[in-house]
Each structure stands twice: as C-alpha cells, then as structure tokens.
Design an enzyme around this catalytic site. Structure first.
Site, PDB file in Angstrom:
ATOM      1  N   LYS A   1      -9.145 -10.713  -9.341  1.00 38.01           N
ATOM      2  CA  LYS A   1     -10.162 -10.761  -8.284  1.00 38.01           C
ATOM      3  C   LYS A   1     -11.306  -9.797  -8.596  1.00 38.01           C
ATOM      4  O   LYS A   1     -11.066  -8.715  -9.135  1.00 38.01           O
ATOM      5  CB  LYS A   1      -9.536 -10.332  -6.947  1.00 38.01           C
ATOM      6  CG  LYS A   1      -9.263 -11.484  -6.006  1.00 38.01           C
ATOM      7  CD  LYS A   1      -8.511 -11.014  -4.782  1.00 38.01           C
ATOM      8  CE  LYS A   1      -9.446 -10.725  -3.621  1.00 38.01           C
ATOM      9  NZ  LYS A   1      -8.716 -10.631  -2.326  1.00 38.01           N
TER      10      LYS A   1
ATOM     11  N   LYS B   1       0.808  -1.216   0.000  1.00 39.28           N
ATOM     12  CA  LYS B   1       0.000   0.000   0.000  1.00 39.28           C
ATOM     13  C   LYS B   1       0.837   1.260   0.000  1.00 39.28           C
ATOM     14  O   LYS B   1       0.449   2.279  -0.581  1.00 39.28           O
ATOM     15  CB  LYS B   1      -0.954   0.016   1.201  1.00 39.28           C
ATOM     16  CG  LYS B   1      -2.123  -0.930   1.054  1.00 39.28           C
ATOM     17  CD  LYS B   1      -3.296  -0.463   1.901  1.00 39.28           C
ATOM     18  CE  LYS B   1      -4.473  -1.417   1.780  1.00 39.28           C
ATOM     19  NZ  LYS B   1      -5.560  -1.047   2.692  1.00 39.28           N
TER      20      LYS B   1
ATOM     21  N   LYS C   1     -13.975  -3.761  -6.189  1.00 40.20           N
ATOM     22  CA  LYS C   1     -14.791  -2.542  -6.192  1.00 40.20           C
ATOM     23  C   LYS C   1     -14.180  -1.490  -7.090  1.00 40.20           C
ATOM     24  O   LYS C   1     -14.865  -0.579  -7.526  1.00 40.20           O
ATOM     25  CB  LYS C   1     -14.921  -1.997  -4.776  1.00 40.20           C
ATOM     26  CG  LYS C   1     -13.596  -1.532  -4.186  1.00 40.20           C
ATOM     27  CD  LYS C   1     -13.822  -0.737  -2.919  1.00 40.20           C
ATOM     28  CE  LYS C   1     -12.566  -0.510  -2.124  1.00 40.20           C
ATOM     29  NZ  LYS C   1     -11.424   0.123  -2.726  1.00 40.20           N
TER      30      LYS C   1
END
Ligand code: TRP
Length: 340
Positions: free
Chosen positions: A202, A119, A205
């Site tokens: 995957k 991240k 969103k």
C-alpha cells in the site's frame, strides 16, 4: 431493535492526523468526501487527534499534522461552510461519551479487534490503555452526532460493527431506542492506491522511500518525476481489465488514472490499451499534475496561515457542539447523572 430509519441522515468520518498526506488518502477518502458533499446530507469530518495519541506523538508534530490534515480537507474541496470540519479534542463531548461507552463495551469485544492485535503486537501489556479503548472512542465520535452513515475503508469495518454492538447494548441495557445502528459505507477496493515502487504494498506515509508515494504537498515537478520513475513492467497496456491480473504496477497506475479522471478502469483501458508505458506515463503525469497541483498549492497557502486554519476549526467545533451537547445531555440523563 432500532435501525437508522427514523434518524435524520447524517454522515461522519474521521482521519488520523499522522502527517504526510498522500495520494492514497486523497483517492481513498478526501476526494470521495468532497464528491459526496453536494448530496444534501449534513456531513461532519473529523481530525482524530485523541486517537493519534493512543501511540506516542511528539506534541509539535501532532499540532502540525492536525493543521496539515485540515488544510488537506479544504484543499481537496471540503467546504467548511457546507460540511462541518472539526478537530476531535476541540469537541469535548466525544471524550465524555467515550467514557460512558467504556462502561458499556466489554473487554472481550475489544480483545477481538484485529487493529488492536496488530498495533499492540506481542507486548500487549505495554500498550496504552487508550489504544485498547480506541474503538470505544470511535463509537463515541459517530454516536455523539447520531450519525447514520460512516464512509470508511475496509480495515475499519470491524470497528463499525463494534459501534453497532455498543449502540445496541446501550439501548438494551437502558431500555431506550436512543442510539442509531450506524451503516458502514465501505469504499470499493478500486481506490486502494499502491506504492509506486512496489505494486504489492500500500502507498504509505511511513515508506522510507519518498519516491514510493505522491504527497499532497508535492509540487508539479515532483509529481511528474515520481510518475515518470514509477516501477512498471516492459509490456504494453492491455485493453481488457483481465489483462491487469498479475501486473500489480500496471494495475496501480491505471487505477490511479481512472480515479483521477472519474472513469471506470475498463473505459481507461479501452482508450490506452496497446500503448507502451512510455506513452501512458506522460498522460498520467499530466492528469495527476492537473488534478493534484492545485491541491498542493492551496495546502501550502493554508499551512502558511495557521490562524486561518485555527479559526475554521474553532467555527467547526462550535457548530459540532451545538449538535453534540444535547445528545450528551440526554445520554447522561438516561444513565442517571444529575442535571446541572
Ligand atoms: N479509526 C479510523 C481510521 O484509522 C479513524 C476514525 C476515528 C474514524 N474515528 C472515526 C473513522 C469515526 C470513521 C468514524 O481510519
């Protein structure tokens, strides 16, 4: 060192309120939580808004996503009377314990976390201090309730190991047997839901194509049309699991079917093996609409009554604080804070 044997069993899990709840969140987490609800173990489910702000969030979007996640939990079958549903920031003991843990955990432990490395990316110096300390807050989420079982996806395993390390170091440093060494309950790989457009990615969103995912707020028409248009290969379905090897899209649709029907993949294939997608897709669409459109309807209803959601979260916070406050008080006492 202490295991969890002499602690009362208690389940805790958390989900980030990041918006756009989809089928992957449902099959990977929400449905499993709801299926486990009648096992008699006290369970606490948390919307982790404090974790969400470790990267920038627009305030109105965050509030909306938190309510949407709460609606998603309830619409998926989590009963806010049976389980305890909370929003992290409304139970201040999480952040208070996290500070203690920031003083127990070591910089080196945090630096090894793969989620931090992913991240923060190349520019670690510019990441928030909160993002670095993320796993310490996560340990506090779990340990403020002395939770013994934490159902999470494979990607959170390292954070759970760190939670055990923090508990063990706290117990060791203060010469107590106070925090349990929590068990991860890692979910099987079968429920990894992949994109409907690309079986190697995957379901997410943040995929720019809305056709790649089934949102929990999609209505029956949208669900059916996304399944009809899902990418497949030209072959008929195999009758054995091995036949799904190298057929990512076929495998994804069959595992979605199996998960929604509460069946094994092999049992589904025994039934549909030999059928072309033109026959299987309508079966899957019917099943998905039957299982998911009531969730979508209930979420939409709840989202129109935010006061009801806020009331549920208020109740959850009060029940959670009744468990968390004595554990925090005891922790402060162990550490040497003056009782107030
Ligand atoms: N980090 C978890 C995730 O991204 C969310 C989370 C926060 C969590 N606190 C938790 C999960 C405590 C389990 C227990 O999925």
């Amino acid at each position: 060192m202490a295991d969890t044997a002499h602690f009362t069993p208690r389940v805790f899990s958390g989900i980030q309120p990041s918006g756009n709840l989809h089928l992957g969140n449902y099959l990977g987490a929400l449905k499993r939580f709801s299926d486990a609800q009648n096992n008699g173990i006290e369970s606490i489910y948390c919307m982790v808004d404090l974790h969400a702000i470790t990267v920038w969030q627009n305030p109105e979007d965050l509030r909306r996503a938190t309510r949407e996640l709460c609606a998603g939990f309830i619409a998926s079958g989590i009963d806010p009377e049976k389980s305890i549903l909370i929003n992290q920031s409304q139970v201040p003991e999480h952040a208070q314990l996290a500070w203690i843990f920031n003083c127990v955990a070591r910089m080196g432990w945090m630096q090894r976390m793969t989620q931090w490395k992913d991240k923060a990316g190349k520019n670690q110096q510019n990441a928030s201090l909160g993002l670095f300390a993320y796993p310490s807050l996560m340990a506090a989420d779990i340990l403020i309730y002395h939770a013994t079982h934490v159902p999470v996806g494979e990607d959170q395993k390292q954070h759970l190991e760190l939670t055990r390390d923090i508990a063990a170091k706290f117990n060791h440093d203060y010469g107590v047997d106070f925090f349990p060494l929590t068990e991860p309950v890692i979910e099987g790989a079968a429920t990894r839901v992949m994109s409907l457009r690309d079986g190697s990615k995957k379901m997410s969103k943040s995929d720019p194509s809305d056709m790649s995912r089934i949102n929990l707020t999609d209505d029956a028409d949208a669900i059916a049309s996304k399944i009809r248009k899902a990418r497949t290969d030209p072959d008929a379905l195999p009758s054995e699991v091995e036949g799904l090897k190298d057929r990512a899209e076929a495998r994804n649709l069959v595992s979605i079917y199996a998960a929604l029907a509460d069946q094994e993949i092999s049992a589904v294939l025994a039934e549909v093996g030999g059928k072309p997608f033109s026959e299987f897709k309508p079966m899957l669409a019917d099943l998905a609409v039957a299982k998911l459109s009531p969730i979508s309807t209930e979420m939409t209803r709840l989202m129109q009554t935010p006061d009801e959601i806020d009331r549920i979260l208020g109740n959850g916070a009060a029940r959670a604080r009744a468990i968390a406050a004595p554990i925090l008080a005891k922790t402060y006492d162990i550490v040497g804070m003056i009782k107030s």
